[in-house]
Design a protein around this motif. Sequence first.
Motif, PDB file in Angstrom:
ATOM      1  N   SER A   1      30.560   7.045 -15.262  1.00  0.00           N
ATOM      2  CA  SER A   1      29.697   8.203 -15.479  1.00  0.00           C
ATOM      3  C   SER A   1      30.515   9.466 -15.620  1.00  0.00           C
ATOM      4  O   SER A   1      30.266  10.297 -16.490  1.00  0.00           O
ATOM      5  N   CYS A   2      31.491   9.611 -14.712  1.00  0.00           N
ATOM      6  CA  CYS A   2      32.268  10.851 -14.712  1.00  0.00           C
ATOM      7  C   CYS A   2      33.040  10.997 -16.022  1.00  0.00           C
ATOM      8  O   CYS A   2      33.077  12.082 -16.604  1.00  0.00           O
ATOM      9  N   ILE A   3      33.640   9.896 -16.468  1.00  0.00           N
ATOM     10  CA  ILE A   3      34.392   9.971 -17.723  1.00  0.00           C
ATOM     11  C   ILE A   3      33.471  10.396 -18.861  1.00  0.00           C
ATOM     12  O   ILE A   3      33.759  11.310 -19.635  1.00  0.00           O
ATOM     13  N   ARG A   4      32.325   9.704 -18.950  1.00  0.00           N
ATOM     14  CA  ARG A   4      31.419  10.005 -20.057  1.00  0.00           C
ATOM     15  C   ARG A   4      30.861  11.409 -19.950  1.00  0.00           C
ATOM     16  O   ARG A   4      30.717  12.108 -20.954  1.00  0.00           O
ATOM     17  N   GLU A   5      30.564  11.858 -18.720  1.00  0.00           N
ATOM     18  CA  GLU A   5      30.000  13.193 -18.560  1.00  0.00           C
ATOM     19  C   GLU A   5      31.043  14.255 -18.911  1.00  0.00           C
ATOM     20  O   GLU A   5      30.749  15.247 -19.582  1.00  0.00           O
ATOM     21  N   LEU A   6      32.265  13.987 -18.475  1.00  0.00           N
ATOM     22  CA  LEU A   6      33.325  14.982 -18.688  1.00  0.00           C
ATOM     23  C   LEU A   6      33.589  15.175 -20.181  1.00  0.00           C
ATOM     24  O   LEU A   6      33.617  16.294 -20.693  1.00  0.00           O
ATOM     25  N   ILE A   7      33.763  14.065 -20.901  1.00  0.00           N
ATOM     26  CA  ILE A   7      34.077  14.203 -22.324  1.00  0.00           C
ATOM     27  C   ILE A   7      32.834  14.544 -23.130  1.00  0.00           C
ATOM     28  O   ILE A   7      32.854  15.353 -24.045  1.00  0.00           O
ATOM     29  N   GLY A   8      31.732  13.926 -22.741  1.00  0.00           N
ATOM     30  CA  GLY A   8      30.528  14.056 -23.549  1.00  0.00           C
ATOM     31  C   GLY A   8      29.761  15.336 -23.320  1.00  0.00           C
ATOM     32  O   GLY A   8      29.000  15.768 -24.189  1.00  0.00           O
ATOM     33  N   ALA A   9      29.924  15.937 -22.155  1.00  0.00           N
ATOM     34  CA  ALA A   9      29.170  17.161 -21.890  1.00  0.00           C
ATOM     35  C   ALA A   9      30.057  18.248 -21.308  1.00  0.00           C
ATOM     36  O   ALA A   9      29.616  19.378 -21.106  1.00  0.00           O
TER      37      ALA A   9
ATOM     38  N   MET B   1      32.017  16.120 -26.856  1.00  0.00           N
ATOM     39  CA  MET B   1      31.916  15.030 -27.804  1.00  0.00           C
ATOM     40  C   MET B   1      30.646  14.242 -27.472  1.00  0.00           C
ATOM     41  O   MET B   1      30.663  13.290 -26.693  1.00  0.00           O
ATOM     42  N   ALA B   2      29.558  14.658 -28.103  1.00  0.00           N
ATOM     43  CA  ALA B   2      28.249  14.181 -27.673  1.00  0.00           C
ATOM     44  C   ALA B   2      28.100  12.670 -27.709  1.00  0.00           C
ATOM     45  O   ALA B   2      27.350  12.087 -26.939  1.00  0.00           O
ATOM     46  N   ILE B   3      28.862  12.017 -28.585  1.00  0.00           N
ATOM     47  CA  ILE B   3      28.664  10.571 -28.725  1.00  0.00           C
ATOM     48  C   ILE B   3      29.005   9.836 -27.433  1.00  0.00           C
ATOM     49  O   ILE B   3      28.505   8.746 -27.181  1.00  0.00           O
ATOM     50  N   MET B   4      29.822  10.454 -26.583  1.00  0.00           N
ATOM     51  CA  MET B   4      30.193   9.786 -25.337  1.00  0.00           C
ATOM     52  C   MET B   4      28.995   9.574 -24.423  1.00  0.00           C
ATOM     53  O   MET B   4      28.977   8.647 -23.623  1.00  0.00           O
ATOM     54  N   THR B   5      28.024  10.461 -24.494  1.00  0.00           N
ATOM     55  CA  THR B   5      26.859  10.275 -23.636  1.00  0.00           C
ATOM     56  C   THR B   5      25.801   9.430 -24.336  1.00  0.00           C
ATOM     57  O   THR B   5      24.737   9.208 -23.798  1.00  0.00           O
ATOM     58  N   GLN B   6      26.103   8.997 -25.536  1.00  0.00           N
ATOM     59  CA  GLN B   6      25.147   8.149 -26.237  1.00  0.00           C
ATOM     60  C   GLN B   6      25.579   6.687 -26.187  1.00  0.00           C
ATOM     61  O   GLN B   6      26.612   6.357 -25.605  1.00  0.00           O
ATOM     62  N   VAL B   7      24.788   5.842 -26.824  1.00  0.00           N
ATOM     63  CA  VAL B   7      25.012   4.401 -26.680  1.00  0.00           C
ATOM     64  C   VAL B   7      26.431   3.955 -27.064  1.00  0.00           C
ATOM     65  O   VAL B   7      27.089   3.269 -26.285  1.00  0.00           O
ATOM     66  N   PRO B   8      26.928   4.336 -28.248  1.00  0.00           N
ATOM     67  CA  PRO B   8      28.259   3.843 -28.623  1.00  0.00           C
ATOM     68  C   PRO B   8      29.313   4.231 -27.596  1.00  0.00           C
ATOM     69  O   PRO B   8      30.180   3.422 -27.254  1.00  0.00           O
ATOM     70  N   GLY B   9      29.212   5.471 -27.086  1.00  0.00           N
ATOM     71  CA  GLY B   9      30.167   5.938 -26.096  1.00  0.00           C
ATOM     72  C   GLY B   9      30.188   5.037 -24.872  1.00  0.00           C
ATOM     73  O   GLY B   9      31.245   4.765 -24.316  1.00  0.00           O
ATOM     74  N   GLY B  10      29.007   4.598 -24.451  1.00  0.00           N
ATOM     75  CA  GLY B  10      28.926   3.732 -23.281  1.00  0.00           C
ATOM     76  C   GLY B  10      29.708   2.450 -23.484  1.00  0.00           C
ATOM     77  O   GLY B  10      30.579   2.090 -22.690  1.00  0.00           O
TER      78      GLY B  10
END
Lengths: 454, 330, 191, 233
Positions: D151-159, D195-204
Amino acid sequence: MFGLRMFPGGTHPHERVNGKSVNGGNAIVDLPAPARVVIPLQQHIGAPAKALVKKGDAVLMGQKIGEAGGFVSAPVHASVSGKVVAVEEIEVAGGARTQAVVIENDHQDAWVELTPAAHPETMSAAELQQLIREAGIVGMGGAGFPTSVKLTPAGDKVIRTLVINGAECEPYLTADHRLMLEKAGQIIDGIRLIMLALDVKRAIIGVEKNKPDAIEALRACCTGVGGDGITVMALPVMYPQGGEKQLVYATTRRKVPAGGLPIDVGCVVCNVGTVYAVQQAIREGKPLVQRVVTMGGLVNNPGNFMVRIGTPVSALIEACGGLQNGTKMLISGGPMMGASLHSDEVPVTKTTSGVLALGDEAIDPEENPCINCGRCVKTCPMQLVPARLDLLVRNGDFDQAEKCGVLNCMECGACTFACPAKRLLTQSCRHGKRVISMRRKQEAAKAAAEKAKD
Amino acid sequence: MRNNFAVASSPHLRSKATTQRIMLEVCLALAPAGIAGVILFGWRAALLIAVCVTTCIVSELLWQLVTRQKVTVNDFSAVVTGLLLAYNLPASAPVWMAVIGSVLAIILVKQLFGGIGSNFMNPALTARAVLFISWSALMSAADPAPISAIYDPIANFVGKLGAGGIDVLSGATPLNALNAGSTEGLSLMSLLMGTHGGMLGETCAIALIIGGVYLCIRGIADWRIPAAFIGTVFVCYFFMGGAEMALYQLLSGGLLLGAFFMATDYATSPITGLGRVIFGVGCGLLLFVIRAFANYPEGCSFAILFMNVATPMIDRFTMPRPFGEVKKHG
Amino acid sequence: MNTYMTILIGSLLVNNFVMNKFLGICPFLGVSKKFDTALGMGMAVTFVMTAASFVTWIVNEFLLLPFDLAYMQTIAYILVIAVLVQIVEMALKKLSPSLYQALGVYLPLITTNCAVLGVAILNTDEGYNLLESTFNGFCAALGFTLAMLLFACIREKLSLAKMPKWMDGFPGALITAGLMAIAFQGFGGLI
Amino acid sequence: MAKNKKPTFLSVFLNGLIFENPTFALMLGMCPTLAITIAGSNGLGMGLATTAVLVCSNLLISILRNVIPDKVRIPAFIVVIASFVTMIDLLLKAYIPALSASLGMYIPLIVVNCIIFARAESFAFKNPPVLSIADGLGMGLGFTFAITLLSCIRELIGAGKLFGVEVIRLVLEAGTNWINATFNLELVAPVYQPMAIMTQVPGGFVTLGILLILVNAISNAAKKKAAAKEVQA
């Protein structure tokens, strides 16, 4: 070109042969018989011939020195007169080892007593077939399947058409071309004899249309000598036009079923060289002791030669003025399907249509990853997907490769030729076929062993 | 007697075609569109093209060195990827975005799956989609770069050939208007010359057609894919809004660039002729559906990407029957 | 009719269970190495999801809501699904042994496939009627099967490619799925 | 390591937390792992909720392991797990409605999280209660750790945030201020473009895939080291 009859796929390997190496114009020259000939007892598909002579025997030219070792087999004859100096194992083209009779030439060229058929027109089909068998004639296009077996229809198969292969689709090779040009009459005569032996009324000669002179010569003979039912058909220049199934399709519009033979669609295919040999055997009584061979590539004077069976390749090279610098490879046959020779001592056999000396261009370049361009699919005359077969074979998934039809591959080499990534596609398929047929044999042996146990 | 001839399995003759030559010819075919892009959008376009190509080459080189593989940058496939990615960026795109896109395209989409030929999605398109999803505002072409003084005369000249002159360049992609059902302010001439908004390599239809037709004639791209693709889109729009609408749609947005250069990417399109026709038709239908009904005005990249995903399945079901094999059922 | 079109496009492509909702990931990653197993799993899931949508709607409408037991939704649904899977398994064994042969191995795995419970909960949340629920269940399952088959074909192709060794198995599958998901993003806003 | 010894509370706990981490080693519970890990708080909340259910269900099943007949164990597990999930669901709704809303349908879906099912089947049903609690805690916290990290990785890059705080913006501004102060400049802090895609499906999918590659690399290196040590000894 679209008006002409075409098989699916195909490619143009001629693009890589520069004008100098094409020796379509060189007339056939008799190559002097060498001091010693080495005649392999296996020059055909099927059982090897059994030697009839031993060391020290004197033989005459045309004398039978090996008799057929089974139904699918062919006898072998001495191509010179002289003395047998050895019966020993030698290496032939492709690296296989076989027994061979070595004859020291006495340069007399003394023939055995020849018994030409006086009136072949009155002979029965079976008698003609027997003559062809005794002359040791095999498919001279390269495959080497005993011709008499081909001409003996098995079971209830009905033969309607005789297809003559004059396509000569391999680059460099011009032996058949010259033969058609110089011996057109004999060839047409031979075709009529085979038609008698087969009892068929129709024959089609397929010739690639880049040999207009040969087409002209054959057509002239057809009408002249009364070749009823014989048609000469100009075919598009496309490799592998001379493939059995491709030729049958191009000439008769019939598709040979996968895994089947031309006879399944009522056709028999013979090479023009074979036809000439048949004519010689029946009209003159001469067994198969010599053939036309193209010597091409990196030799100083390329040409076509009438060569005694068993002549070492080195004699042929010498007759052409020797090899040029940079020769890396010797090929027996055409560059697309021929076998590479390790040594120039290998003898010319009944199936040697040509000997080529090739340089760096023949050395396999480095392979790159497949880029999925689809050129192999486009060229494959058997409508396979070589790129996929290649990957499957390399990954050891032979079952899947078999499902994808790898056994249909005729190893024509068109895919490897076309591949921009220089992948060894044909080679992979060949390996796959070999492994699968080996497995089948093992399984059959196993099943037989188990049956024996029960 | 000589005993040292090389021995190998037949065939012993190879065609002149090589991977490198093919990729070089693709670069050549892409050149007109790039030149047009630079003329139309100025030095920023040249900068982005240079950045993308360089980054692609460098990341491929570094990756192959680090993972100790054979270095294959000399096959020019990374250059093609770089060019295609750059052509799919607006001239206003920041340089860091071009760099991120190039690295993603080469490493994530291509090299992780085994390098050239093994990737199942088009690297440039996937990277573009990632950039588009992540930074849609920066990726929209509404704000073209200022045209530098050097290129002003040429751009002006080209602009005057078109309808509205240079001002058109500041407009958004014509698809916005087209999808709203209007062809106002557009002329076929401006669409052909590319004097309108859009990604830097996709606007000049003439340049793309020249390059694309060259590829098809040389047999490098299979004509079936662009023909099926463009044909399907034309038919769909013809029935929706008539011939004029269809023609405008064909010349707008990324369709031509996609159909000629990206849908024909070898690794990500089917290997058989029939498969390629199905692929092209699928691309066309999806493009139509996405342009006409979905969020994104530009459906080309997503349409091709989806068909990329479907390619292995198409390949599976379009395996040709070997010559002479009889149909088993029926 | 429009509702059904919306449901079809929505569940099949736009809100694809695997590619957009992260439901049913375990079987998606687990049984997608070969096309045939993926097809078997897909068919079994389609069967169960359609039936589950039907039954859970009835349970919700005639059992949970009248008796004010909405908070028991989770327990009720999961039990219904477990029982359903059992019944389907037994019925298949009796009625169509050949189909059972094909799908049998996958059935026990389906109870813990969150796509099944997920579609039931979604149907309730969306307030679909019986027919809509069943249709939605069917379409969502089709979407799952589509994603699964596409994925299986890609994996079969990749298994022949020269991927780095550390991409084998789950890491490679996840990254492949991620790239696939990018392609599915294009359908955003289609409905 | 713990193979030859009798399992203790600590060894079982550590096994779940590290050696058989449910996400990285066992690859269980992928759906929530991918679906809700778009913000650190989500990951932590989901992880703790799952841990709570896991501990409770492990305990109860372990206690009842001699009572439940083998044949009906699966339905029994389901009932036990579903009851606890319902409790947690209602508790969250009542006390942390914000978290409950952001996790949405994925809370009831804890029922079908295969971690819980797998631990009930393969551990709690065969082991005494104390060890089962240890296993539940270890596995639960291991899962919590993994999904919080993701979560932290995705939140940090994605938001550009961590647990809702705009970390990157703060760091960039502080850095620029420091540079400006030190070198007497007047730079404007760069704006981070998430980088919004990180919080979206592909990013996951992709992030988890890359994380797995790294984890595998680390564990392989550790194994090699251990093997080398053994050889030396």
